[in-house]
Design a protein around this motif. Structure first.
Motif, PDB file in Angstrom:
ATOM      1  N   GLU A   2       0.909  -1.092   0.169  1.00  0.00           N
ATOM      2  CA  GLU A   2      -0.077  -0.115   0.010  1.00  0.00           C
ATOM      3  C   GLU A   2       0.719   1.511   0.207  1.00  0.00           C
ATOM      4  OE1 GLU A   2      -0.596  -2.909   1.748  1.00  0.00           O
ATOM      5  OE2 GLU A   2      -1.060  -2.276   3.453  1.00  0.00           O
ATOM      6  N   PHE A  89     -10.977   6.510   6.628  1.00  0.00           N
ATOM      7  CA  PHE A  89     -10.161   5.887   5.498  1.00  0.00           C
ATOM      8  C   PHE A  89      -9.481   7.064   4.559  1.00  0.00           C
ATOM      9  CE2 PHE A  89     -10.398   1.531   5.214  1.00  0.00           C
ATOM     10  CZ  PHE A  89     -11.939   1.196   5.454  1.00  0.00           C
ATOM     11  N   PHE A 101      -6.432   3.640  -1.109  1.00  0.00           N
ATOM     12  CA  PHE A 101      -6.619   3.416   0.042  1.00  0.00           C
ATOM     13  C   PHE A 101      -5.745   2.796   1.132  1.00  0.00           C
ATOM     14  CE2 PHE A 101     -11.169   4.259   0.511  1.00  0.00           C
ATOM     15  CZ  PHE A 101     -11.325   4.109  -1.321  1.00  0.00           C
ATOM     16  N   GLY A 103      -5.004   1.557   5.013  1.00  0.00           N
ATOM     17  CA  GLY A 103      -5.971   1.089   6.213  1.00  0.00           C
ATOM     18  C   GLY A 103      -6.839   0.874   7.065  1.00  0.00           C
ATOM     19  N   ARG A 106      -9.944   3.135  13.370  1.00  0.00           N
ATOM     20  CA  ARG A 106     -11.325   3.181  13.717  1.00  0.00           C
ATOM     21  C   ARG A 106     -11.337   4.169  15.184  1.00  0.00           C
ATOM     22  NH1 ARG A 106     -15.219  -0.768  13.584  1.00  0.00           N
ATOM     23  NH2 ARG A 106     -13.883  -2.016  13.095  1.00  0.00           N
TER      24      ARG A 106
END
Lengths: 111, 113
Positions: A2, A89, A101, A103, A106
């Motif tokens: 990523e 994100f 994107f 990871g 939250r």
């Protein structure tokens, strides 16, 4: 691998406080960045975007900051509410390519 | 009106089966996409498609194939399903290669047993 990553996988804040979610990206050529919010059982929802020719952009209770020098992106949420609880994100786009994107972080809002 | 709609929302199937997920967008966008979200919430691009070209992420197995009957639809076909295909699949669409953002559907949770 990523090209977009996040520093904090989980962020817990008190209702009413401000939240800051951070993101690092590795492709210095990316010219467009978006923050998405994903609630449980739903698809990613557009929150705010910023183009590479800008450093800051404000929306309703949200602000995105872009630091191209260190390839860092942040999302600030003012007066965080329980409805802000979700996974956030960051995503980057190099024009002509596809949205990539990070990871996800939250955000948990405590009443 | 739902901008990007996917069906079914849930799909449970056995290993080895072939299945399809449908996607439709009513935004008039010219490009559609499929993303896979794994159990850790990571979103990975699978395909990008408009009426001119299909771009495939090279890591996607050739058991996965997109089919576009028209500009407003991009269906995902999966052959010989494997346990590792279990994930949530999201369809998305954009205009002008996404320079104004992507709009996502609500996802299809695929469970392979």
């Amino acid at each position: 691998g990523e090209s977009v990553g996040l520093h904090l996988p989980t962020l817990s804040v008190q209702e009413g406080d401000n939240s800051i979610i951070n993101c690092a990206y590795s492709n210095s050529a990316s010219d467009y960045f978006i923050w998405y919010k994903q609630e449980s059982g739903k698809g990613p929802q557009f929150i705010i975007d910023i183009r590479s020719n800008m450093d800051k952009r404000q929306g309703q209770r949200v602000t995105v900051l872009l630091n191209k020098t260190v390839k860092h992106l942040s999302l600030q949420i003012a007066a965080t509410q329980p409805g802000d609880s979700a996974v956030y994100f960051c995503a980057e786009l190099l024009t002509g390519n596809m949205l990539t994107f990070g990871g996800g972080t939250r955000l948990m809002v405590k009443p | 009106d739902t901008a990007v709609s996917q069906t079914p929302k849930y799909l449970v199937t056995q290993m080895g089966n072939d299945k399809s997920i449908k996607c439709e967008q009513n935004l008039g966008h010219d490009t559609m996409y499929w993303y896979k979200q794994d159990s850790k919430k990571f979103l990975k691009i699978m395909f990008s498609y408009n009426n001119k070209e299909l771009i495939i992420n090279e890591t996607v197995p050739n058991r996965f194939s997109p089919k576009s009957p028209d500009k407003a639809h991009l269906n995902l076909h999966i052959n010989s399903l494997e346990l590792g295909d279990s994930a949530v699949y999201f369809c998305a669409s954009s205009q002008d290669h996404g320079t104004d953002g992507y709009t996502f559907g609500s996802g299809t949770r695929l469970t392979v047993v």
